[in-house]
Design an enzyme around this catalytic site. Sequence first.
Site, PDB file in Angstrom:
ATOM      1  N   TRP A  28      25.115  62.285  81.060  1.00  9.14           N
ATOM      2  CA  TRP A  28      25.528  61.164  80.221  1.00  9.14           C
ATOM      3  C   TRP A  28      26.439  60.235  81.009  1.00  9.14           C
ATOM      4  O   TRP A  28      27.597  60.551  81.256  1.00  9.14           O
ATOM      5  CB  TRP A  28      26.250  61.673  78.971  1.00  9.14           C
ATOM      6  CG  TRP A  28      25.327  62.483  78.094  1.00  9.14           C
ATOM      7  CD1 TRP A  28      24.464  61.989  77.160  1.00  9.14           C
ATOM      8  CD2 TRP A  28      25.167  63.900  78.078  1.00  9.14           C
ATOM      9  NE1 TRP A  28      23.780  63.011  76.566  1.00  9.14           N
ATOM     10  CE2 TRP A  28      24.176  64.200  77.105  1.00  9.14           C
ATOM     11  CE3 TRP A  28      25.750  64.953  78.793  1.00  9.14           C
ATOM     12  CZ2 TRP A  28      23.770  65.512  76.826  1.00  9.14           C
ATOM     13  CZ3 TRP A  28      25.343  66.245  78.513  1.00  9.14           C
ATOM     14  CH2 TRP A  28      24.357  66.520  77.537  1.00  9.14           C
ATOM     15  N   HIS A  88      26.208  60.037  72.770  1.00  5.24           N
ATOM     16  CA  HIS A  88      25.197  60.566  71.857  1.00  5.24           C
ATOM     17  C   HIS A  88      25.861  60.804  70.505  1.00  5.24           C
ATOM     18  O   HIS A  88      27.082  60.652  70.376  1.00  5.24           O
ATOM     19  CB  HIS A  88      24.556  61.853  72.411  1.00  5.24           C
ATOM     20  CG  HIS A  88      25.528  62.898  72.893  1.00  5.24           C
ATOM     21  ND1 HIS A  88      25.153  64.090  73.442  1.00  5.24           N
ATOM     22  CD2 HIS A  88      26.903  62.932  72.890  1.00  5.24           C
ATOM     23  CE1 HIS A  88      26.209  64.803  73.773  1.00  5.24           C
ATOM     24  NE2 HIS A  88      27.282  64.121  73.442  1.00  5.24           N
ATOM     25  N   ARG A 102      25.590  54.042  76.816  1.00  5.54           N
ATOM     26  CA  ARG A 102      25.567  54.684  78.140  1.00  5.54           C
ATOM     27  C   ARG A 102      25.626  53.646  79.242  1.00  5.54           C
ATOM     28  O   ARG A 102      25.031  52.576  79.129  1.00  5.54           O
ATOM     29  CB  ARG A 102      24.314  55.536  78.318  1.00  5.54           C
ATOM     30  CG  ARG A 102      24.401  56.809  77.505  1.00  5.54           C
ATOM     31  CD  ARG A 102      23.279  57.765  77.772  1.00  5.54           C
ATOM     32  NE  ARG A 102      23.190  58.694  76.646  1.00  5.54           N
ATOM     33  CZ  ARG A 102      22.238  59.592  76.480  1.00  5.54           C
ATOM     34  NH1 ARG A 102      21.277  59.697  77.384  1.00  5.54           N
ATOM     35  NH2 ARG A 102      22.240  60.372  75.424  1.00  5.54           N
ATOM     36  N   GLN A 131      20.839  56.802  67.777  1.00  6.02           N
ATOM     37  CA  GLN A 131      20.335  58.158  67.671  1.00  6.02           C
ATOM     38  C   GLN A 131      20.472  58.589  66.216  1.00  6.02           C
ATOM     39  O   GLN A 131      21.265  58.030  65.460  1.00  6.02           O
ATOM     40  CB  GLN A 131      21.146  59.131  68.545  1.00  6.02           C
ATOM     41  CG  GLN A 131      20.775  59.088  70.015  1.00  6.02           C
ATOM     42  CD  GLN A 131      21.393  60.239  70.807  1.00  6.02           C
ATOM     43  OE1 GLN A 131      22.326  60.900  70.347  1.00  6.02           O
ATOM     44  NE2 GLN A 131      20.875  60.471  72.006  1.00  6.02           N
ATOM     45  N   VAL A 145      22.968  73.681  73.106  1.00  6.98           N
ATOM     46  CA  VAL A 145      21.944  74.453  72.396  1.00  6.98           C
ATOM     47  C   VAL A 145      21.411  75.561  73.306  1.00  6.98           C
ATOM     48  O   VAL A 145      21.452  75.450  74.530  1.00  6.98           O
ATOM     49  CB  VAL A 145      20.751  73.556  71.938  1.00  6.98           C
ATOM     50  CG1 VAL A 145      21.158  72.675  70.772  1.00  6.98           C
ATOM     51  CG2 VAL A 145      20.195  72.746  73.088  1.00  6.98           C
ATOM     52  N   ALA A 154      19.905  72.040  65.857  1.00 10.43           N
ATOM     53  CA  ALA A 154      20.354  70.657  65.947  1.00 10.43           C
ATOM     54  C   ALA A 154      19.285  69.861  66.675  1.00 10.43           C
ATOM     55  O   ALA A 154      18.485  70.409  67.437  1.00 10.43           O
ATOM     56  CB  ALA A 154      21.677  70.558  66.712  1.00 10.43           C
TER      57      ALA A 154
HETATM   58  N1  PHE Z   1      22.520  64.755  72.360  1.00 12.68           N
HETATM   59  C1  PHE Z   1      21.327  64.966  73.142  1.00 12.68           C
HETATM   60  C2  PHE Z   1      21.066  63.713  73.991  1.00 12.68           C
HETATM   61  O1  PHE Z   1      21.653  62.692  73.735  1.00 12.68           O
HETATM   62  C3  PHE Z   1      20.132  65.237  72.279  1.00 12.68           C
HETATM   63  C4  PHE Z   1      20.232  66.541  71.547  1.00 12.68           C
HETATM   64  C5  PHE Z   1      20.832  66.628  70.307  1.00 12.68           C
HETATM   65  C6  PHE Z   1      19.731  67.679  72.109  1.00 12.68           C
HETATM   66  C7  PHE Z   1      20.925  67.811  69.637  1.00 12.68           C
HETATM   67  C8  PHE Z   1      19.791  68.883  71.459  1.00 12.68           C
HETATM   68  C9  PHE Z   1      20.394  68.958  70.224  1.00 12.68           C
HETATM   69  O2  PHE Z   1      20.318  63.732  74.927  1.00 12.68           O
END
Ligand code: PHE
Length: 347
Positions: free
Chosen positions: A159, A174, A210, A224, A267, A313
Amino acid sequence: MDDWRDRIESLREGALAELAGAGDAEALERWRVAYLGRRGALTETLRGLSSLPAEQRPAAGQAANEAKRALEAALAAHEAGLRARALAENLERERLDVTLPGRPPVRGRLHPTTIVLREITGFFRSLGYQVVEGPEVELDNYNFEMLNIPANHPARDMWDTLYVRPPDVLLRTHTSPMQARVMEAAVAAAREAGTDPPPIRVVVPGRCYRYEAQDATHEWMFYQVEGLAVDEGITMADLKGTLFAFARHLFGSKVKIRFRCDYFPFVEPGVDMSISTPDLRGGAWLEIMGAGMVHPRVLRMAGYDPDRYTGFAFGLGPERVAMPKYGISDIRTFYANDPRFLEQFTS
Ligand code: PHE
């Protein structure tokens, strides 16, 4: 003919002739003062009649009064005439063609992102999810730490972050920080009430930022929709079933979905989800979200006991969903504010 008769008569004729030439209100007023005013010619004449022999006075007075009435009537008539002419001129000058068609008012429309966000959140609401929103200016703690991305961890390179006040305050990269915020708030409320932390079903639409080179598929600002489900007994099958239902709702019953392993520190296991439909770019796969089972450490940091609770998630990109849906080939057009682009979409 008596002298006084001549005087009144010529006064009257002279006055009427002059009145005919009075072209505006000012000239009229000047004329009125000159003839009918307290020191006007007619008043003077009336006054002069007192020197006439007594037997002539009644007739002379009558004649002078008649002249006065005649002049007053002429004044009123002339004034009315002037007013009528001014009105007619005005009407002519300000002529308005009421038969011309009006200018059509410009009607606003929903932005394609808004349309898609409403569809997405609408679907999840129908499953019982709550829609919540969170801060765009976020703390490092929620954007990274609480998501199992400690400082100096190489995963931070995933990120490219815009900092508002380094090192703590940043623009969220995110919507995942809301996973931690929602769980933390639920735990705090449960503690207050003396109950166990409640199950969670939320979706979180919002802007992310970003520090990124822009191209047809990358923007420095985008949306998102985060999703989070936490409960006892949630499995990967729930994740797949939910997201498959979601894909069918948005892209129709012919949609195919594909999960591939992917890595996100918050995750385990982590996947990315792609979709494919017959009319979508010749059946090509389009990646629309990252997802996975909430990492036990993330649960624990937020106050949920990972031995008891599990969850899944996901984070999906509404622009990525809107692009195939509307045939948009360049993500940069979304937020360039060109009305020719924005005019094209209806829900
Ligand atoms: N936050 C992650 C992204 O921006 C996406 C994501 C969200 C992945 C939740 C897994 C679970 O790339």
